[in-house]
Each structure stands twice: as C-alpha cells, then as structure tokens.
Design a protein around this motif. Structure first.
Motif, PDB file in Angstrom:
ATOM      1  N   ASN A 119       0.799  -1.218   0.000  1.00 51.42           N
ATOM      2  CA  ASN A 119       0.000   0.000   0.000  1.00 51.42           C
ATOM      3  C   ASN A 119       0.833   1.270   0.000  1.00 51.42           C
ATOM      4  OD1 ASN A 119      -2.423   1.412  -0.048  1.00 51.42           O
ATOM      5  ND2 ASN A 119      -2.580   1.505   2.177  1.00 51.42           N
ATOM      6  N   GLY A 120       1.998   1.243   0.576  1.00 53.65           N
ATOM      7  CA  GLY A 120       2.811   2.458   0.648  1.00 53.65           C
ATOM      8  C   GLY A 120       3.912   2.466  -0.391  1.00 53.65           C
ATOM      9  N   TYR A 121       5.123   2.750   0.058  1.00 47.98           N
ATOM     10  CA  TYR A 121       6.316   2.828  -0.802  1.00 47.98           C
ATOM     11  C   TYR A 121       6.515   1.544  -1.591  1.00 47.98           C
ATOM     12  CZ  TYR A 121      11.227   4.340  -1.594  1.00 47.98           C
ATOM     13  OH  TYR A 121      12.421   4.733  -2.125  1.00 47.98           O
ATOM     14  N   SER A 122       6.157   0.406  -0.977  1.00 43.87           N
ATOM     15  CA  SER A 122       6.390  -0.898  -1.606  1.00 43.87           C
ATOM     16  C   SER A 122       5.406  -1.203  -2.725  1.00 43.87           C
ATOM     17  CB  SER A 122       6.318  -2.010  -0.555  1.00 43.87           C
ATOM     18  OG  SER A 122       5.053  -2.004   0.087  1.00 43.87           O
ATOM     19  N   PHE A 123       4.336  -0.421  -2.859  1.00 45.10           N
ATOM     20  CA  PHE A 123       3.388  -0.649  -3.942  1.00 45.10           C
ATOM     21  C   PHE A 123       4.085  -0.600  -5.293  1.00 45.10           C
ATOM     22  CE2 PHE A 123       0.724   1.333  -7.222  1.00 45.10           C
ATOM     23  CZ  PHE A 123      -0.279   0.397  -7.344  1.00 45.10           C
ATOM     24  N   GLN A 124       4.961   0.389  -5.470  1.00 43.91           N
ATOM     25  CA  GLN A 124       5.660   0.534  -6.742  1.00 43.91           C
ATOM     26  C   GLN A 124       6.543  -0.679  -7.025  1.00 43.91           C
ATOM     27  OE1 GLN A 124       4.660   2.744  -8.556  1.00 43.91           O
ATOM     28  NE2 GLN A 124       3.878   4.394  -7.283  1.00 43.91           N
ATOM     29  N   ILE A 125       7.152  -1.210  -5.987  1.00 43.94           N
ATOM     30  CA  ILE A 125       8.019  -2.378  -6.147  1.00 43.94           C
ATOM     31  C   ILE A 125       7.193  -3.592  -6.559  1.00 43.94           C
ATOM     32  CG2 ILE A 125       9.633  -3.925  -4.979  1.00 43.94           C
ATOM     33  CD1 ILE A 125      10.256  -1.549  -3.067  1.00 43.94           C
ATOM     34  N   GLU A 126       6.096  -3.822  -5.857  1.00 41.68           N
ATOM     35  CA  GLU A 126       5.277  -5.001  -6.155  1.00 41.68           C
ATOM     36  C   GLU A 126       4.704  -4.957  -7.568  1.00 41.68           C
ATOM     37  OE1 GLU A 126       1.550  -7.681  -4.483  1.00 41.68           O
ATOM     38  OE2 GLU A 126       2.264  -5.985  -3.293  1.00 41.68           O
ATOM     39  N   MET A 127       4.276  -3.784  -8.004  1.00 40.14           N
ATOM     40  CA  MET A 127       3.702  -3.677  -9.344  1.00 40.14           C
ATOM     41  C   MET A 127       4.728  -4.069 -10.419  1.00 40.14           C
ATOM     42  SD  MET A 127       0.465  -2.624  -9.391  1.00 40.14           S
ATOM     43  CE  MET A 127       0.130  -1.592 -10.826  1.00 40.14           C
ATOM     44  N   LYS A 128       5.943  -3.577 -10.287  1.00 43.40           N
ATOM     45  CA  LYS A 128       6.961  -3.891 -11.290  1.00 43.40           C
ATOM     46  C   LYS A 128       7.399  -5.353 -11.182  1.00 43.40           C
ATOM     47  CE  LYS A 128       8.519   0.904 -11.208  1.00 43.40           C
ATOM     48  NZ  LYS A 128       7.591   1.342 -10.138  1.00 43.40           N
ATOM     49  N   TYR A 129       7.477  -5.858  -9.965  1.00 45.24           N
ATOM     50  CA  TYR A 129       7.834  -7.256  -9.744  1.00 45.24           C
ATOM     51  C   TYR A 129       6.824  -8.178 -10.413  1.00 45.24           C
ATOM     52  CZ  TYR A 129       9.178 -11.419  -7.004  1.00 45.24           C
ATOM     53  OH  TYR A 129       9.594 -12.665  -6.610  1.00 45.24           O
ATOM     54  N   ARG A 130       5.563  -7.853 -10.270  1.00 48.41           N
ATOM     55  CA  ARG A 130       4.526  -8.675 -10.897  1.00 48.41           C
ATOM     56  C   ARG A 130       4.577  -8.576 -12.416  1.00 48.41           C
ATOM     57  NH1 ARG A 130      -1.096  -9.555  -7.835  1.00 48.41           N
ATOM     58  NH2 ARG A 130      -0.347  -9.758  -5.700  1.00 48.41           N
ATOM     59  N   ALA A 131       4.815  -7.376 -12.913  1.00 49.05           N
ATOM     60  CA  ALA A 131       4.891  -7.197 -14.363  1.00 49.05           C
ATOM     61  C   ALA A 131       5.990  -8.068 -14.956  1.00 49.05           C
ATOM     62  CB  ALA A 131       5.130  -5.735 -14.700  1.00 49.05           C
ATOM     63  N   ILE A 132       7.155  -8.090 -14.302  1.00 45.27           N
ATOM     64  CA  ILE A 132       8.266  -8.910 -14.783  1.00 45.27           C
ATOM     65  C   ILE A 132       7.926 -10.388 -14.642  1.00 45.27           C
ATOM     66  CG2 ILE A 132      10.650  -9.572 -14.281  1.00 45.27           C
ATOM     67  CD1 ILE A 132      11.114  -6.586 -13.580  1.00 45.27           C
ATOM     68  N   GLY A 133       7.246 -10.753 -13.566  1.00 45.22           N
ATOM     69  CA  GLY A 133       6.831 -12.139 -13.377  1.00 45.22           C
ATOM     70  C   GLY A 133       5.884 -12.619 -14.465  1.00 45.22           C
ATOM     71  N   LYS A 134       5.123 -11.704 -15.039  1.00 50.54           N
ATOM     72  CA  LYS A 134       4.218 -12.035 -16.144  1.00 50.54           C
ATOM     73  C   LYS A 134       4.903 -11.900 -17.503  1.00 50.54           C
ATOM     74  CE  LYS A 134       0.482 -12.931 -13.793  1.00 50.54           C
ATOM     75  NZ  LYS A 134      -0.163 -14.273 -13.841  1.00 50.54           N
ATOM     76  N   GLN A 135       6.206 -11.672 -17.475  1.00 51.57           N
ATOM     77  CA  GLN A 135       7.027 -11.548 -18.682  1.00 51.57           C
ATOM     78  C   GLN A 135       6.564 -10.388 -19.576  1.00 51.57           C
ATOM     79  OE1 GLN A 135       6.969 -15.558 -20.361  1.00 51.57           O
ATOM     80  NE2 GLN A 135       8.731 -16.121 -19.094  1.00 51.57           N
ATOM     81  N   LEU A 136       6.122  -9.326 -18.932  1.00 50.90           N
ATOM     82  CA  LEU A 136       5.756  -8.121 -19.653  1.00 50.90           C
ATOM     83  C   LEU A 136       7.020  -7.330 -19.986  1.00 50.90           C
ATOM     84  CD1 LEU A 136       2.655  -7.023 -17.545  1.00 50.90           C
ATOM     85  CD2 LEU A 136       2.683  -8.339 -19.666  1.00 50.90           C
TER      86      LEU A 136
END
Length: 235
Positions: free
Chosen positions: A179-196
């Motif tokens: 929800n906070g600062y880590s939101f940006q990290i999780e979003m990019k981590y998931r994008a890479i995990g989906k091979q985007l």
C-alpha cells in the motif's frame, strides 16, 4: 491521441492540484485525469470538484479517509479499466513528475512496451533539489529491492509509470497487497513475473516546492519487510 487516463492520488495538495491539472491537460491532448482524493482536510477534494465541473477531461474519486497510495492507484486503475482506457498513467500531485515526459512515455508504449517507467537511475535521468539523505534512501531502497527480488529495473521504486491496459489486467490488481512505498516495487515485480516488457526512460525528478512529503518511517519499514514477503511468495 491514444485514449489515456492519468491517475493522480491526492491528500492535502490544495496548493498544487490546479497547476498540475492544467499542465497535464496541456501536455497530452486527448488524455483525461482522475484525481483520487482521500478526504483531504485542507479542502483539496472540494477544489477538485470545482475543477472537474469546469473541465470535462477531469474526474474526481472521493474516498472516505487516508487509505494509502497503493489502494488509491488500484481503485483509480480499476475505474479506468472499466471505462476502456488504452493507457493508464500513475503520477504524483506535487509537480515532481514533469508532464513534458508524457508524450515520450506514450510513444514507447505504442512502440511495444507494456510498462514504461520514468526512471531517475538510467543515463540521462536524475533528481533535483534532493539532500544527501533523500538520495541515499531512494537509491539504497531501489538497489535493496532489485537485489532481493532479482529484477533488472534500475528505478524499481519509481512512481511515474505508463501502463498498457493489458498489462494491468495481467497482474491481477485486486490481489496487490502493498500500500505504501512498496506498492511501486510489487507492481513492477509482478509485471516482470508475467514476462511483460518493462522499459525505462530517463526523467529529471524535481523535489516538491509546496506542501510536505508523505514519506514516513512506517512507509519505509513496510517496504523493507514487504520486499521479503514478495521474495518468499514468488512471482
């Protein structure tokens, strides 16, 4: 111009929103704005309603209280996806993210990028009016997350991002836990995990001139812990 929505969370940004709205509307003709206001005590929400009443390209979402940056973006993106926007941006309300970069970010997305990150830490990028402590916190946080998660995004904590709608649909927004600062990290981590395809483009990040930063020790602590949760849970 592409059908784009710029999502801008607000909390006590009354002195900034009118100026940033006019700059955003001018920088990307045809794009629309969605301000997500967390019941700002300073009257930001009421001012945004006035702005939206006079400008058909501006919209306002009112929330009950200070519910956090991550949930603001998740709700804002959900609003935009339901209305069929092709590209959805996330940006700060304080003027730190310069609207002049919007066109080049859309161009990169149109050229095949699923996610375009306005990056401080690639050649040509940087920060302005930051003290040493802020620089160390930002760079250190980005390196910390990159090493633990094993991802090759140099500015993994960046908050100026353009998403293709298909990318947001792929990462399952309702299940985002940060929800906070880590939101940006999780979003990019998931994008890479989906091979985007994640592309970084250089920006100059200018520290806010009006108002106070929302950064706190609690937000930093959440990020430090959440990175390990993401690592243990996997992509």
């Amino acid at each position: 111009m592409p059908h784009a929505l710029i999502v801008v969370p607000t909390y006590n940004e009354r002195d900034n929103v009118r100026g940033i709205a006019s700059r955003l509307l001018a920088a990307l003709p045809g794009a629309e704005l969605l301000f997500v206001d967390d019941n700002s005590p300073d009257g930001t929400g009421a001012l945004l309603d006035e702005l939206a009443a006079a400008e058909p390209r501006a919209h306002v979402m009112h929330r009950a209280g200070k519910l956090g940056l991550g949930t603001a973006y998740v709700e804002g993106f959900g609003w935009g996806l339901a209305r069929g926007y092709d590209y959805l941006f996330e940006m700060d309300a304080d003027g730190s993210h310069d609207p002049r970069y919007l066109r080049q970010m859309v161009a990169l997305a149109e050229d095949g990028a699923d996610v375009v990150v306005g990056s401080r830490y690639v050649p040509g990028g940087g920060t302005e009016n930051w003290g040493l402590g802020r620089k160390l916190l930002s760079r250190g946080g980005s390196i910390y997350a990159r090493v633990i998660l094993g991802i090759d995004v140099r500015d993994v904590t960046a908050g100026f991002v353009c998403w293709r709608r298909a990318a947001l649909e792929a990462i399952d927004l309702p299940s985002i836990t940060s929800n906070g600062y880590s939101f940006q990290i999780e979003m990019k981590y998931r994008a890479i995990g989906k091979q985007l395809r994640v592309v970084e483009t250089p920006i100059l990040f200018v520290d806010r001139r009006v108002g106070q930063s929302k950064m706190s020790r609690a937000i930093v602590a959440e990020a430090l812990i959440q990175v390990w949760r993401l690592r243990l849970r996997g992509r």
